[in-house]
Structures are given as structure tokens and as C-alpha cells.
Scaffold this motif. Structure first.
Motif, short mmCIF file in Angstrom:
data_model
loop_
_atom_site.label_atom_id
_atom_site.label_comp_id
_atom_site.label_asym_id
_atom_site.label_seq_id
_atom_site.Cartn_x
_atom_site.Cartn_y
_atom_site.Cartn_z
N LEU A 242 37.76 -55.91 -9.95
CA LEU A 242 36.77 -55.56 -8.93
C LEU A 242 36.76 -56.57 -7.79
O LEU A 242 36.78 -56.21 -6.61
N VAL A 243 36.75 -57.87 -8.14
CA VAL A 243 36.71 -58.93 -7.12
C VAL A 243 37.98 -58.93 -6.28
O VAL A 243 37.92 -59.00 -5.05
N ILE A 244 39.14 -58.85 -6.93
CA ILE A 244 40.41 -58.86 -6.18
C ILE A 244 40.51 -57.64 -5.28
O ILE A 244 40.99 -57.72 -4.15
N GLY A 245 40.04 -56.48 -5.77
CA GLY A 245 40.09 -55.26 -4.97
C GLY A 245 39.17 -55.31 -3.77
O GLY A 245 39.51 -54.85 -2.69
N LYS A 246 37.97 -55.90 -3.95
CA LYS A 246 36.98 -55.91 -2.86
C LYS A 246 37.20 -57.07 -1.89
O LYS A 246 36.77 -57.01 -0.74
N THR A 247 37.84 -58.15 -2.36
CA THR A 247 38.03 -59.31 -1.49
C THR A 247 39.54 -59.56 -1.30
O THR A 247 40.18 -58.87 -0.55
N SER A 248 40.07 -60.57 -1.99
CA SER A 248 41.50 -60.88 -1.89
C SER A 248 41.88 -61.77 -3.07
O SER A 248 41.01 -62.37 -3.72
N PRO A 249 43.19 -61.90 -3.35
CA PRO A 249 43.63 -62.79 -4.44
C PRO A 249 43.22 -64.24 -4.21
O PRO A 249 42.89 -64.94 -5.17
N VAL A 250 43.24 -64.70 -2.95
CA VAL A 250 42.86 -66.08 -2.66
C VAL A 250 41.38 -66.31 -2.97
O VAL A 250 41.00 -67.31 -3.59
N THR A 251 40.53 -65.36 -2.56
CA THR A 251 39.09 -65.47 -2.85
C THR A 251 38.85 -65.50 -4.35
O THR A 251 37.99 -66.25 -4.84
N TYR A 252 39.61 -64.69 -5.09
CA TYR A 252 39.45 -64.68 -6.55
C TYR A 252 39.82 -66.04 -7.13
O TYR A 252 39.15 -66.53 -8.05
N GLN A 253 40.86 -66.68 -6.61
CA GLN A 253 41.24 -68.01 -7.10
C GLN A 253 40.19 -69.05 -6.75
O GLN A 253 39.89 -69.95 -7.55
N VAL A 254 39.61 -68.95 -5.55
CA VAL A 254 38.52 -69.85 -5.16
C VAL A 254 37.36 -69.69 -6.14
O VAL A 254 36.77 -70.67 -6.61
N LEU A 255 37.05 -68.45 -6.46
CA LEU A 255 35.99 -68.17 -7.44
C LEU A 255 36.34 -68.76 -8.80
O LEU A 255 35.47 -69.27 -9.51
N GLY A 256 37.63 -68.70 -9.16
CA GLY A 256 38.07 -69.28 -10.43
C GLY A 256 37.80 -70.77 -10.52
O GLY A 256 37.42 -71.29 -11.58
N HIS A 257 37.97 -71.48 -9.39
CA HIS A 257 37.71 -72.92 -9.40
C HIS A 257 36.22 -73.22 -9.42
O HIS A 257 35.79 -74.26 -9.94
N LEU A 258 35.40 -72.32 -8.87
CA LEU A 258 33.95 -72.44 -9.04
C LEU A 258 33.60 -72.35 -10.52
O LEU A 258 32.77 -73.11 -11.03
#
Length: 344
Positions: A242-258
């Protein structure tokens, strides 16, 4: 405007669900593996995906979402790639020190930026790059304690980086190009991911732990934590797509580091893990980088939306201008003709 605010609420909901479910499953799995002695991470992931598929299949039967067919070759290759990337990440953790494994995870962001720039022609501003750099520095300070290199571990890490980046870029690209939702893509691809890990998981775990998953003694509390982990994984897998589809792979990785920062904080608070000044400084720098990234992304998206709106209005003006001009010319000609008739 209403659609845009609804989209933003959907993104916020997806981000919150991803963070909450990921932190929950990390705490659950840490208790399962560290405290209860169940070290079979790859096999456990295959069970996660099987439970996810079964849950989505039941939901689809009850018309919770509509199943949409995607090209079988595309789905199969996508599912196998994601399954392989999970196995490689686990092998990378097994053959490398924890510090080098964290470096591997950090390398996913710059490599994703590189791939999207080269192959998808996506542009990243200097401000975005700076915020990502700040984030990576902070996470590195907070989480990397040692760096021990070896040839096999390095090769496995490189393969894990490549397959993870490509898999996450495809997660976003397939949803947009085939016009499918995150649920539909997960439903189609989960069986292939589960099959790859179900076959390779026991072998990978045997290689990493020198233990057989099928010979393990499953106590009631171990079974309870495995079931809990599988239930949470449904939310983790769903929110990832859902996150990757609505945003981007980079944003998902940023979220992963959070999530990494939150796991460190929860580990100190709930599990009494050691926590130093270096961890605190690193987490604060990482949070600052995430804040800059969020601000710059929001600002640039607003500028892009305003640009798109102005472009649309200009097109409309161009389309209507000739019609108005033609109408005015017609009125002028009719007026001249009437004047001429009256003179005659």
C-alpha cells in the motif's frame, strides 16, 4: 480538492499502519527468536506469506475486494524476485556482522535513487538528496557498531540490495501500469513468494543455524507467538504494498529507517536493551532527516500540482480562445452586413 485530501488521508493511514504493524512484528519476532529460541526466520516468513494469501483469498470470497488478473509471467517473476530478495537479506544477515547488514539496508536508498534516475528518468532535487543523506548518517550512527567484511557476505549483500531495489520499484510500477490496487497485486503474487520461501526457507535456516526447523520442539507458547506473528504479518505485507503504491520505493525505505529508530527506542524501553548517547544522537539526526524529507516532498508535490493546474487552465484557454474569436468575428461580419444593407 476533496479527492486530494482523501488521497492524503489514505497515505497517512498507510504510513501509520506500516509503522505500527512493522514495529509490532519486530518486537514479536524478537521475543520469539531471542527469548523462546526459534531462529528460523526465512521459514517463518514463508508462513507469513501463506497466511497473508489465505486471508486475502477469504476476503476476496466475501467481496472485500475485486480480484483483477495480471499477466501471469509478470506476477510470477515479480513474486519469485521478492521471495529471493527476502532469502538473500536473511543470508546477508547470517554471513555478515550486524553492522555490515545495517550498511546493506542503508545502501538500498541510494541504489534505488540511482535506478529510478537511470531507468525511469525520475528527478530528485538537491534538497531531497540532502535530507536522505542526513537520514542515512543518523541511522548509521544509531545502529552500526561494527563492520566486518568477508567475500561471501559482500556478494550476498550486493545481490540482496539489487533484488530488493528492483522488487520495490516493480511494486510501484506494476500497480500504476496495470492499474491494480496493492491488495490485488499482493493477492496475485503472495503464492509465488510463499512457494519460493517455503522450499528454500528450511535450507537457508539450516545453513544459518545448523538446526532443522522440522525437528524443533514446538511448545504452546512458541506456537502462540508464531500464530501472533503470522496474524500481524498480514497487516505488514498489506501496508508494504500500500505504501509503495501510494508513495514511492524511496519513501518506503525512509519509513523503514523510522521503524529502525522506533525499534531501538522500544527495545530500550520494553526489553531493556543497552542504549548509549551515540544511539540518541543518531536517532535525533535521523528524525531531522526524515522531517526535512517529508517537508521537501510535500513542498515539491504542491508545486507540481500547481504547475499541473496552471498547465490545464492554459490548455483550456487555448481551446476556448478560437471559438470565442470565431464567434466575435461572426458578429462583426453580421454587423457590417447589416450596415451595408441599411445604406443600400
Amino acid at each position: 480538492m476533496g479527492e486530494m485530501s482523501g488521497f492524503q488521508l489514505g497515505v497517512i493511514g498507510a504510513l501509520f499502519l506500516s509503522v505500527a504493524s512493522s514495529v509490532s512484528i519486530v518486537i514479536c519476532n524478537k521475543a520469539l527468536m531471542s527469548n523462546l529460541g526459534f531462529p528460523f526466520a526465512t521459514t517463518l516468513t514463508s508462513w507469513h506469506l501463506m497466511v497473508t494469501f489465505c486471508t486475502l483469498h477469504v476476503a476476496q470470497r466475501f467481496n472485500a475486494f475485486e480480484s483483477k488478473s495480471i499477466d501471469m509471467k509478470t506476477v510470477m517473476l515479480f513474486g519469485i524476485l521478492n521471495g529471493v530478495s527476502i532469502g538473500l537479506l536473511n543470508l546477508s544477515l547470517g554471513f555478515n556482522s550486524i553492522g555490515f547488514y545495517q550498511m546493506t539496508k542503508l545502501a538500498i536508498i541510494p541504489f534505488t535513487v540511482l535506478l529510478e534516475t537511470l531507468f525511469l528518468k525520475k528527478q530528485f532535487s538537491q534538497k531531497i538528496k540532502f535530507s536522505l543523506f542526513l537520514l542515512l548518517v543518523g541511522v548509521a550512527i544509531a545502529s552500526i557498531t561494527d563492520l566486518q567484511l568477508n567475500f561471501v557476505g559482500t556478494i550476498l549483500s550486493l545481490l540482496a540490495i539489487v533484488t530488493t531495489c528492483v522488487g520495490q520499484i516493480l511494486t510501484n510500477t506494476i500497480q500504476k501500469r496495470h492499474n491494480v490496487s496493492s491488495t490485488q497485486l499482493l493477492y496475485q503474487s503472495a503464492p509465488f513468494q510463499a512457494a519460493v520461501l517455503f522450499v528454500s526457507g528450511p535450507v537457508v535456516d539450516q545453513c544459518l543455524t545448523n538446526k532443522n526447523v522440522f525437528a524443533h520442539k514446538y511448545s504452546p507458547i512458541v506456537l502462540a507467538f508464531i500464530i501472533l506473528s503470522c496474524i500481524i504479518s498480514v497487516s505488514v505485507n498489506f501496508s508494504t504494498f500500500l505504501v509503495i503504491g501510494k508513495t514511492s520505493p524511496v519513501t518506503y525505505q525512509v519509513l523503514g529507517h523510522l521503524k529502525t529508530c522506533l525499534v531501538l527506542a522500544f527495545g530500550y524501553t520494553l526489553l531493556h536493551d543497552p542504549f548509549t548517547t551515540r544511539n540518541i544522537i543518531g536517532i535525533l539526526i535521523a528524525i531531522l532527516g526524515m522531517g526535512f524529507y517529508s517537508y521537501f516532498c510535500t513542498h515539491e508535490n504542491k508545486k507540481k500540482q500547481l504547475g499541473d493546474l496552471s498547465a490545464v487552465s492554459q490548455i483550456k484557454d487555448k481551446e476556448t480562445a478560437p471559438l470565442l474569436a470565431g464567434y466575435e468575428d461572426k458578429e462583426t461580419l453580421e454587423g457590417k452586413k447589416a450596415t451595408k444593407d441599411s445604406l443600400v
